[in-house]
Design a protein around this motif. Structure first.
Motif, PDB file in Angstrom:
ATOM      1  N   LYS A  96       0.481  -1.083  -0.165  1.00  0.00           N
ATOM      2  CA  LYS A  96      -0.475   0.031   0.398  1.00  0.00           C
ATOM      3  C   LYS A  96       0.967   1.142   0.360  1.00  0.00           C
ATOM      4  O   LYS A  96       0.328   2.771  -1.057  1.00  0.00           O
ATOM      5  N   PHE A  97       2.145   0.635   0.390  1.00  0.00           N
ATOM      6  CA  PHE A  97       2.647   2.877   0.823  1.00  0.00           C
ATOM      7  C   PHE A  97       3.826   2.375  -0.167  1.00  0.00           C
ATOM      8  O   PHE A  97       4.738   3.370   0.164  1.00  0.00           O
ATOM      9  N   THR A  98       3.971   1.674  -0.437  1.00  0.00           N
ATOM     10  CA  THR A  98       5.015   1.726  -2.067  1.00  0.00           C
ATOM     11  C   THR A  98       4.397   1.710  -3.144  1.00  0.00           C
ATOM     12  O   THR A  98       3.712   0.844  -3.580  1.00  0.00           O
ATOM     13  N   ASN A  99       5.602   2.675  -4.244  1.00  0.00           N
ATOM     14  CA  ASN A  99       4.911   2.565  -5.353  1.00  0.00           C
ATOM     15  C   ASN A  99       5.765   2.296  -6.560  1.00  0.00           C
ATOM     16  O   ASN A  99       6.813   3.032  -6.176  1.00  0.00           O
ATOM     17  N   ASN A 100       5.653   1.852  -7.539  1.00  0.00           N
ATOM     18  CA  ASN A 100       7.312   0.917  -8.604  1.00  0.00           C
ATOM     19  C   ASN A 100       8.228   0.365  -7.924  1.00  0.00           C
ATOM     20  O   ASN A 100       9.218   1.313  -8.066  1.00  0.00           O
ATOM     21  N   GLY A 101       8.203   0.111  -6.665  1.00  0.00           N
ATOM     22  CA  GLY A 101       9.672  -0.087  -5.793  1.00  0.00           C
ATOM     23  C   GLY A 101       9.463  -1.756  -5.881  1.00  0.00           C
ATOM     24  O   GLY A 101       9.056  -2.522  -6.408  1.00  0.00           O
ATOM     25  N   VAL A 102      10.684  -2.568  -5.082  1.00  0.00           N
ATOM     26  CA  VAL A 102      10.145  -3.579  -3.972  1.00  0.00           C
ATOM     27  C   VAL A 102      10.336  -3.507  -2.929  1.00  0.00           C
ATOM     28  O   VAL A 102      11.033  -3.019  -1.877  1.00  0.00           O
ATOM     29  N   ILE A 103      10.099  -5.081  -2.705  1.00  0.00           N
ATOM     30  CA  ILE A 103       9.304  -5.643  -1.273  1.00  0.00           C
ATOM     31  C   ILE A 103       9.960  -6.760  -1.199  1.00  0.00           C
ATOM     32  O   ILE A 103       9.363  -8.076  -2.811  1.00  0.00           O
ATOM     33  N   SER A 104      10.243  -7.314  -0.256  1.00  0.00           N
ATOM     34  CA  SER A 104      11.039  -8.298  -0.088  1.00  0.00           C
ATOM     35  C   SER A 104      10.269  -8.680   1.645  1.00  0.00           C
ATOM     36  O   SER A 104      10.265  -8.795   1.624  1.00  0.00           O
ATOM     37  N   ILE A 105      10.791 -10.777   1.133  1.00  0.00           N
ATOM     38  CA  ILE A 105       9.893 -11.145   2.435  1.00  0.00           C
ATOM     39  C   ILE A 105      11.214 -11.823   3.066  1.00  0.00           C
ATOM     40  O   ILE A 105      11.904 -12.589   1.849  1.00  0.00           O
ATOM     41  N   GLU A 106      11.768 -11.596   4.473  1.00  0.00           N
ATOM     42  CA  GLU A 106      12.682 -12.617   4.058  1.00  0.00           C
ATOM     43  C   GLU A 106      12.871 -13.461   5.373  1.00  0.00           C
ATOM     44  O   GLU A 106      11.699 -12.424   6.407  1.00  0.00           O
ATOM     45  N   ALA A 107      13.211 -14.752   5.828  1.00  0.00           N
ATOM     46  CA  ALA A 107      13.257 -15.450   7.055  1.00  0.00           C
ATOM     47  C   ALA A 107      13.888 -16.508   7.578  1.00  0.00           C
ATOM     48  O   ALA A 107      15.086 -16.861   6.763  1.00  0.00           O
ATOM     49  N   GLU A 108      14.055 -15.695   8.421  1.00  0.00           N
ATOM     50  CA  GLU A 108      15.480 -16.939   9.191  1.00  0.00           C
ATOM     51  C   GLU A 108      15.140 -17.075  10.335  1.00  0.00           C
ATOM     52  O   GLU A 108      14.900 -16.694  11.398  1.00  0.00           O
ATOM     53  N   ARG A 109      15.700 -18.478  10.736  1.00  0.00           N
ATOM     54  CA  ARG A 109      16.006 -19.007  12.439  1.00  0.00           C
ATOM     55  C   ARG A 109      17.011 -17.768  12.600  1.00  0.00           C
ATOM     56  O   ARG A 109      18.550 -17.708  12.122  1.00  0.00           O
ATOM     57  N   LEU A 110      16.595 -17.220  14.340  1.00  0.00           N
ATOM     58  CA  LEU A 110      17.348 -16.932  15.163  1.00  0.00           C
ATOM     59  C   LEU A 110      19.001 -18.232  15.570  1.00  0.00           C
ATOM     60  O   LEU A 110      18.039 -18.870  15.790  1.00  0.00           O
ATOM     61  N   PRO A 111      19.590 -17.716  15.222  1.00  0.00           N
ATOM     62  CA  PRO A 111      21.145 -18.495  15.708  1.00  0.00           C
ATOM     63  C   PRO A 111      20.109 -19.334  17.712  1.00  0.00           C
ATOM     64  O   PRO A 111      19.610 -18.903  18.919  1.00  0.00           O
ATOM     65  N   ASN A 112      20.571 -20.856  17.054  1.00  0.00           N
ATOM     66  CA  ASN A 112      20.602 -21.481  18.717  1.00  0.00           C
ATOM     67  C   ASN A 112      18.845 -20.478  19.368  1.00  0.00           C
ATOM     68  O   ASN A 112      19.236 -20.773  21.170  1.00  0.00           O
ATOM     69  N   ASN A 113      17.978 -21.178  19.003  1.00  0.00           N
ATOM     70  CA  ASN A 113      16.207 -20.568  19.265  1.00  0.00           C
ATOM     71  C   ASN A 113      15.476 -21.200  18.517  1.00  0.00           C
ATOM     72  O   ASN A 113      15.947 -21.486  17.660  1.00  0.00           O
ATOM     73  N   ASP A 114      14.967 -20.963  19.103  1.00  0.00           N
ATOM     74  CA  ASP A 114      13.906 -21.861  18.302  1.00  0.00           C
ATOM     75  C   ASP A 114      12.798 -20.150  17.419  1.00  0.00           C
ATOM     76  O   ASP A 114      12.081 -20.517  16.887  1.00  0.00           O
ATOM     77  N   ARG A 115      12.966 -19.451  18.002  1.00  0.00           N
ATOM     78  CA  ARG A 115      12.152 -17.950  17.237  1.00  0.00           C
ATOM     79  C   ARG A 115      13.221 -17.713  16.151  1.00  0.00           C
ATOM     80  O   ARG A 115      13.982 -18.246  15.464  1.00  0.00           O
ATOM     81  N   VAL A 116      11.926 -17.570  15.198  1.00  0.00           N
ATOM     82  CA  VAL A 116      12.391 -17.265  13.738  1.00  0.00           C
ATOM     83  C   VAL A 116      11.823 -15.483  13.096  1.00  0.00           C
ATOM     84  O   VAL A 116      10.640 -15.262  13.904  1.00  0.00           O
ATOM     85  N   GLU A 117      12.973 -15.332  12.883  1.00  0.00           N
ATOM     86  CA  GLU A 117      12.568 -13.914  12.430  1.00  0.00           C
ATOM     87  C   GLU A 117      12.256 -13.490  11.020  1.00  0.00           C
ATOM     88  O   GLU A 117      12.886 -14.216   9.935  1.00  0.00           O
ATOM     89  N   PHE A 118      11.046 -12.944  11.079  1.00  0.00           N
ATOM     90  CA  PHE A 118       9.918 -12.516   9.615  1.00  0.00           C
ATOM     91  C   PHE A 118      10.758 -11.130   9.325  1.00  0.00           C
ATOM     92  O   PHE A 118      10.099 -10.453  10.362  1.00  0.00           O
ATOM     93  N   ARG A 119      11.034 -11.128   7.872  1.00  0.00           N
ATOM     94  CA  ARG A 119      11.046  -9.139   8.038  1.00  0.00           C
ATOM     95  C   ARG A 119      10.276  -8.715   6.521  1.00  0.00           C
ATOM     96  O   ARG A 119      10.660  -9.095   5.577  1.00  0.00           O
ATOM     97  N   VAL A 120       9.372  -8.200   6.383  1.00  0.00           N
ATOM     98  CA  VAL A 120       9.490  -7.277   5.305  1.00  0.00           C
ATOM     99  C   VAL A 120       9.466  -5.879   4.810  1.00  0.00           C
ATOM    100  O   VAL A 120       9.078  -5.389   6.735  1.00  0.00           O
ATOM    101  N   ILE A 121      10.149  -6.050   3.461  1.00  0.00           N
ATOM    102  CA  ILE A 121      11.248  -4.757   3.671  1.00  0.00           C
ATOM    103  C   ILE A 121      10.759  -3.926   2.476  1.00  0.00           C
ATOM    104  O   ILE A 121      10.385  -4.595   1.763  1.00  0.00           O
ATOM    105  N   ASP A 122      10.571  -2.796   2.657  1.00  0.00           N
ATOM    106  CA  ASP A 122      10.067  -2.561   1.026  1.00  0.00           C
ATOM    107  C   ASP A 122      10.584  -1.114   1.331  1.00  0.00           C
ATOM    108  O   ASP A 122      12.325  -0.011   1.833  1.00  0.00           O
ATOM    109  N   ASN A 123      11.034  -0.206   0.224  1.00  0.00           N
ATOM    110  CA  ASN A 123      11.963   0.887   0.235  1.00  0.00           C
ATOM    111  C   ASN A 123      10.272   2.457  -0.168  1.00  0.00           C
ATOM    112  O   ASN A 123      10.525   3.077  -1.309  1.00  0.00           O
ATOM    113  N   GLY A 124       9.257   2.025   0.272  1.00  0.00           N
ATOM    114  CA  GLY A 124       8.164   3.292   0.006  1.00  0.00           C
ATOM    115  C   GLY A 124       8.567   4.703   0.958  1.00  0.00           C
ATOM    116  O   GLY A 124       9.858   4.757   0.799  1.00  0.00           O
ATOM    117  N   ILE A 125       7.665   4.918   1.497  1.00  0.00           N
ATOM    118  CA  ILE A 125       7.293   6.403   1.604  1.00  0.00           C
ATOM    119  C   ILE A 125       7.929   6.655   2.969  1.00  0.00           C
ATOM    120  O   ILE A 125       8.426   7.644   3.429  1.00  0.00           O
TER     121      ILE A 125
END
Lengths: 171, 862
Positions: B493-522
């Motif tokens: 919604k807040f990005t026009n003619n840009g790039v949006i990426s989704i990244e996911a990685e498991r944090l070291p020694n952890n049950d937790r997974v970090e998901f990142r949604v990155i845009d180059n919008g406003i």
């Protein structure tokens, strides 16, 4: 009992009155050997200003008996005599100091008010027999030594005069 | 007071012994003193009695009297006329004296001296020999006088010696006596001193005791006055009662609280004064129990809530603390009573206020939920109808208009769903699943679903490197999908003619997974960063308006992330773009997941599906029309039922391939209808039933599943969802080994071994074998009749009877597949659907063949 004491009291009153009456008139004169001479401050006399007694006169008076041991004799002795107070009553002496003197000229004084003295008798019989001079007679002032510790004092012993023959009354 | 209290409490044991000892000492010393006093007295008496003065005088007198006797004799000798009486008297006196020395115990000691004894004996011999002479007549005596005098003079030495011996003896005697008296006096003195010391000690002790007791009395008086002050000034009512319940103390506060004056209540039973009628019995019973058993229920139990009554009869709440204590008059009970009417009143008001507030909040939330829900049903109708319209011949303009309508409708639906999600999350009605799933697939899924929207904004969607550990994890795929969808949707919604990426990685020694949604919008301004996860936050109102959004999207993300036990955050710079990150615990699974071979998209692409016979049970007319139209367009045959009851009736009679069951319906809801269909021996007891529902809470899903439903289709119904679920049902039916989300339908089995086992257990091996054998023989003979050619020798009624008979037997022996087929067959015969007979016969032949083999083996095995 009550009646008896009353009777006894009555009797003694009568006796006192009668003896008083007798002494008031005069004291009998001795018929035998005089064994006791009373001098001094006395109002009842029978020989000049003296009151003299033979054994019969003393025996005529109310006898009193004391059973006791003495420090001078062996075994219990029975003494019969006349009360010292009673003798003085006869002479109408109720107070004062008696000076007693023996044949051997032993002499001692005793106040009539003394408690021990009031219990003393002038004994003329020892174990029912008249006493010779050799046996401390004829008269011996005896206290009831055994009846109380208060009679077992040197003073009382010194007053227990034997071979008594003279009494002098000091008021 | 406290200083003195310890020794004074110990006194009974220690001091008693002390007293006994002291009294014993006192008695010993007193007796000693008394004995010594008696001793001293007797000693002194003896001293007095044995006074040697008169004794010695007596002794000396012996000599004097002897001389007097001699003198008297000399006088008589010199004067022969002289009377002899004096001689005789002096003799007698001397005689008496010697006699006394002989007999008196004063001279016993003297007599025991050998010298003295011989002297006395000598004198006595003389006296005895002289007595006859003395007692003779005067002439004889006078004649004997000179001789007697000579004899007497001889005696002088003996008497003198006796006298001296006496002095010596008596001096010794006195000395010994004095020593004894002195010793006795000393002993008496020391005993007396001892007595005095003991007495002084006693006096000292007594003095100390007197002083201590006086100090105690003073301390007690002080303590009493302090206690009185405490009792009097206490703000709480204080009552003291004895074991019989009589009031002993009633303080000022009690007067105020209860309205009685002290004189009114003292000595009165407490139960009559301040215990309300309703509690009297319990109070009396409680007192009795305590007095009998000593069991304490309220005494010493701290604060307890009770009720009391005032003089004016009003009953009010009190807080009481009761303890028991010992007093001079025995046990007493001390009660502190606090009037808590005001507090209780305040509490009540507070609770009421809170209840009202909570009720208000709940009403609001309920309103929101109900409104959202109620809005979805008509929306559902609108959108469904719109889809139908779009499938008709439309002019290009009409097509544009309906497209706008559809888009607006979808947006509206989205908003309504957001609100509904929020209210569910806040009501904690959303349960977090703990399923095994493939997180990488979810990411891919989300990306694919948003790609078309992203393209409309000219955005490119990019996926970061794939973390293999995310391929099989434990967690809630639905919520994760929603979180990622919202974040991605936001970015788009807040990005026009840009790039949006989704990244996911498991944090070291952890049950937790970090998901990142990155845009180059406003991007987002620093000041706004803190509040973007709040509800209804729209940063650029004008922009949002054009982009569309309620401002709830990130609020939902926040709630869901937290519900999953995760954290989230954002980094952003204005004009540069934003990075949203979410860290969620997703444990790694040891066993890999079985992946479905087909992706969802492939279902969408399956245009041609096998035509199915479907029963649609739905009370809402619009929904019914929409759904049945969609199904009909898919080439399926739809039978409609207007409510649960009608649905059940149809399902019992006719076998369908699938039942779509609305949940909330009047009279009989979908769950009850499903239970009836599943429990009976009706035609559709094994048929897949799909719930149609607006509520898709985990609880609900479980309820549906328990009732025997196979899946749920969340309204609004779209063609896509419908197609998907139909293809799943189809897949399950055509490939029995495939495992989908449904329970494996029972008719997949040829023979139910459990049922067969039960049968055998009930009848015994021998009998059951005989029966199975009979069944096989019987069915083998009947089978040709079931395979009758419908075009020649066909009697539907007798066929139906045969089918029914075999079906009944098949059930008993666990031949479930056979039975299901026969029931299906029978229902078609009943409803005169004769066209299906060849199909049934074909399936029947195949199934029977297998059943026959399995059951024959069963017999052979025995």
């Amino acid at each position: 009992m009550l009646r008896h004491s009353f009777y006894a009291a009555f009797t003694s009153v009568v006796l006192v009155v009668s003896s008083f009456a007798a002494s008031a008139s005069d004291l009998a004169s001795p018929t035998g050997d005089v064994i006791l001479t009373v001098s001094g401050d006395i109002s009842v006399t029978n020989h000049d200003d003296l009151a003299v007694f033979d054994l019969a006169m003393l025996q005529a008076m109310d006898p009193e008996q004391i059973s006791t041991t003495t420090i001078w004799t062996d075994g219990t002795q029975s003494f019969t005599g006349v009360s010292l107070v009673g003798l003085m009553d006869t002479l109408q002496v109720s107070d004062g100091i008696l000076k007693a003197t023996a044949i051997n000229d032993y002499s001692v004084e005793m106040p009539l008010s003394d408690a021990a003295v009031k219990n003393a008798i002038v004994a003329y019989l020892n174990n029912g027999a008249p006493m010779s001079v050799r046996d401390k007679g004829p008269l011996w002032i005896i206290f009831p030594f055994d009846s109380a510790a208060s009679f077992q004092t040197e003073l009382v012993y010194s007053r227990s005069i034997w071979q008594l023959d003279r009494l002098h009354v000091l008021r | 007071m406290s200083k003195n209290s310890r020794p004074s409490f110990q006194m009974p044991q220690n001091k008693l012994g002390g007293w006994v000892l002291a009294l014993l000492l006192l008695a010993v010393f007193a007796v000693g003193a008394f004995l010594y006093a008696a001793n001293v007295r007797s000693e002194i008496d003896e001293l007095a009695t044995a006074n040697s003065d008169s004794t010695q005088w007596s002794l000396a007198q012996t000599e004097v009297e002897l001389l007097s006797f001699e003198n008297a004799m000399m006088v008589a000798i010199a004067d022969p006329t002289k009377n002899l009486a004096d001689v005789r008297r002096q003799f007698d006196i001397f005689y008496s004296r010697v006699n006394t020395i002989q007999k008196s115990r004063q001279f016993s000691e003297l007599r025991q001296m050998p010298d003295a004894a011989s002297n006395v004996r000598t004198v006595q011999l003389f006296l005895d020999s002289a007595v006859p002479t003395i007692d003779a007549d005067d002439a004889t005596l006078r004649a004997a006088l000179p001789d007697l005098l000579d004899q007497t003079r001889v005696l002088d030495a003996s008497v003198r010696d006796l006298s001296l011996r006496g002095v010596e003896t008596f001096a010794k005697q006195s000395d010994a006596l004095r020593t004894r008296v002195a010793r006795t006096l000393r002993q008496a003195t020391s005993t007396t001193m001892g007595l005095i010391v003991v007495l002084l000690c006693l006096v000292f002790v007594l003095l100390r005791m007197v002083r201590a007791s006086r100090a105690r009395a003073v301390a007690q008086a002080l303590s009493n006055s302090r206690l009185n002050a405490v009792v009097t000034t206490s703000l709480d009512a204080i009552l003291v009662v004895d074991r019989h319940g009589k009031i002993l103390v009633f303080n000022d506060a009690a007067e105020q609280v209860f309205g009685y004056s002290r004189s009114e209540v003292l000595g009165q039973p407490m139960v009559d004064m301040i215990i309300p009628e309703s509690s009297k019995k319990a109070h009396t019973a409680g007192m009795k129990r305590y007095l009998e058993t000593g069991e304490k229920r309220v005494i010493g139990k701290g604060r307890i809530a009770l009720e009391a009554i005032r003089k004016d009869g009003t009953v009010f709440p009190v807080e009481a603390s009761i303890s028991s204590a010992q007093s001079q008059d025995g046990e007493v009970f001390v009660s502190y009573l606090r009037d808590v009417s005001a507090r209780v009143e305040a509490q009540k008001e507070l609770i009421e206020t809170r209840d009202k507030a909570v009720a208000g909040e709940k009403a609001k939330a309920d309103l929101l939920a109900v409104m959202s829900h109620e809005m979805r049903t008509p929306l559902n109708g609108l959108l469904g109808t719109l889809e139908l319209i779009q499938d008709t011949d439309l002019t290009p303009k009409q097509r544009d208009y309906t497209a706008i309508m559809a888009k607006s409708g979808q947006l509206l639906l989205h908003h309504v769903n957001d609100v509904l999600d929020i209210s569910r999350l806040d009501a904690r009605k959303m349960e977090i699943a703990d399923d095994s799933f493939d997180a990488n697939a979810v990411i891919q899924d989300v990306l694919e679903s948003q790609r078309p929207v992203a393209e409309t904004h000219g955005n490119k969607l990019v996926r970061g490197p794939v973390d293999k550990t995310l391929s099989h994890v434990k967690g809630d795929p639905t919520r994760l999908r929603q979180v990622l969808l919202n974040l991605l949707g936001n970015a788009i919604k807040f990005t026009n003619n840009g790039v949006i990426s989704i990244e996911a990685e498991r944090l070291p020694n952890n049950d937790r997974v970090e998901f990142r949604v990155i845009d180059n919008g406003i991007g987002i301004g620093e000041t706004d960063l803190a509040r973007i996860f709040d509800d209804f936050v729209t940063l650029d109102t004008s922009y949002i308006r054009s982009a569309g959004g309620t401002g709830l999207g990130l609020g939902i993300v926040r709630r869901m992330t937290h519900a999953m036990g995760g954290k989230l955050g954002v980094e952003s710079e204005l004009g540069e773009g934003s990075l949203f990150w979410v860290r969620i615990p997703l444990a790694v699974l040891d066993t890999p997941l079985e992946h479905p071979t087909e992706t969802e998209q492939s279902h969408d692409t399956v245009e041609m599906q096998k035509s199915m016979k479907i029963l649609l049970v739905e009370d809402n007319q619009i929904n019914r029309i929409v759904a049945s139209e969609m199904l009909a367009k898919g080439g399926h045959r739809v039978t409609q039922a207007h409510d649960g009851r009608e649905g059940v009736a149809l399902a019992q009679k006719t076998r369908f391939d699938l039942i779509l069951m609305d949940i909330s319906m009047p009279e009989m809801d979908g769950v009850s209808a499903t239970q009836i269909i599943r429990s009976g021996a009706g035609a559709c007891r094994d048929v897949p039933i799909i719930a149609l529902t607006a509520h898709a809470l985990p609880d609900d899903i479980k309820r549906f599943s328990d009732a025997g439903m196979n899946d749920a289709l969340i309204k609004p119904i779209s063609k896509r969802k419908l197609t998907k679920i139909l293809s799943q049902v189809h897949d399950t039916q055509s490939t029995p080994s495939a495992k989908g989300r449904f329970e494996p339908p029972k008719y997949e089995l040829i023979v139910d071994q459990d049922a067969l086992g039960t049968f055998r257990a009930n009848l015994g091996a021998e009998k059951s074998m005989a029966l199975i054998s009979d069944f096989l023989t019987d069915t083998r003979t009947h089978m040709p009749r079931l395979m009758v050619d419908m075009h020649s020798d066909f009697d539907p009624d007798s066929l139906q009877q045969d089918v029914h008979r075999v079906a009944g037997s098949a059930g008993i022996f666990g031949a479930v597949r056979l039975r299901a087929l026969l029931i299906d067959f029978e229902s078609d015969l009943k409803s005169s659907e004769y066209g299906n007979i060849p199909r049934h016969q074909k399936e029947l032949a195949a199934v029977w063949k297998e059943t026959d083999i399995i059951l024959s083996q069963e017999i052979g095995r025995e």
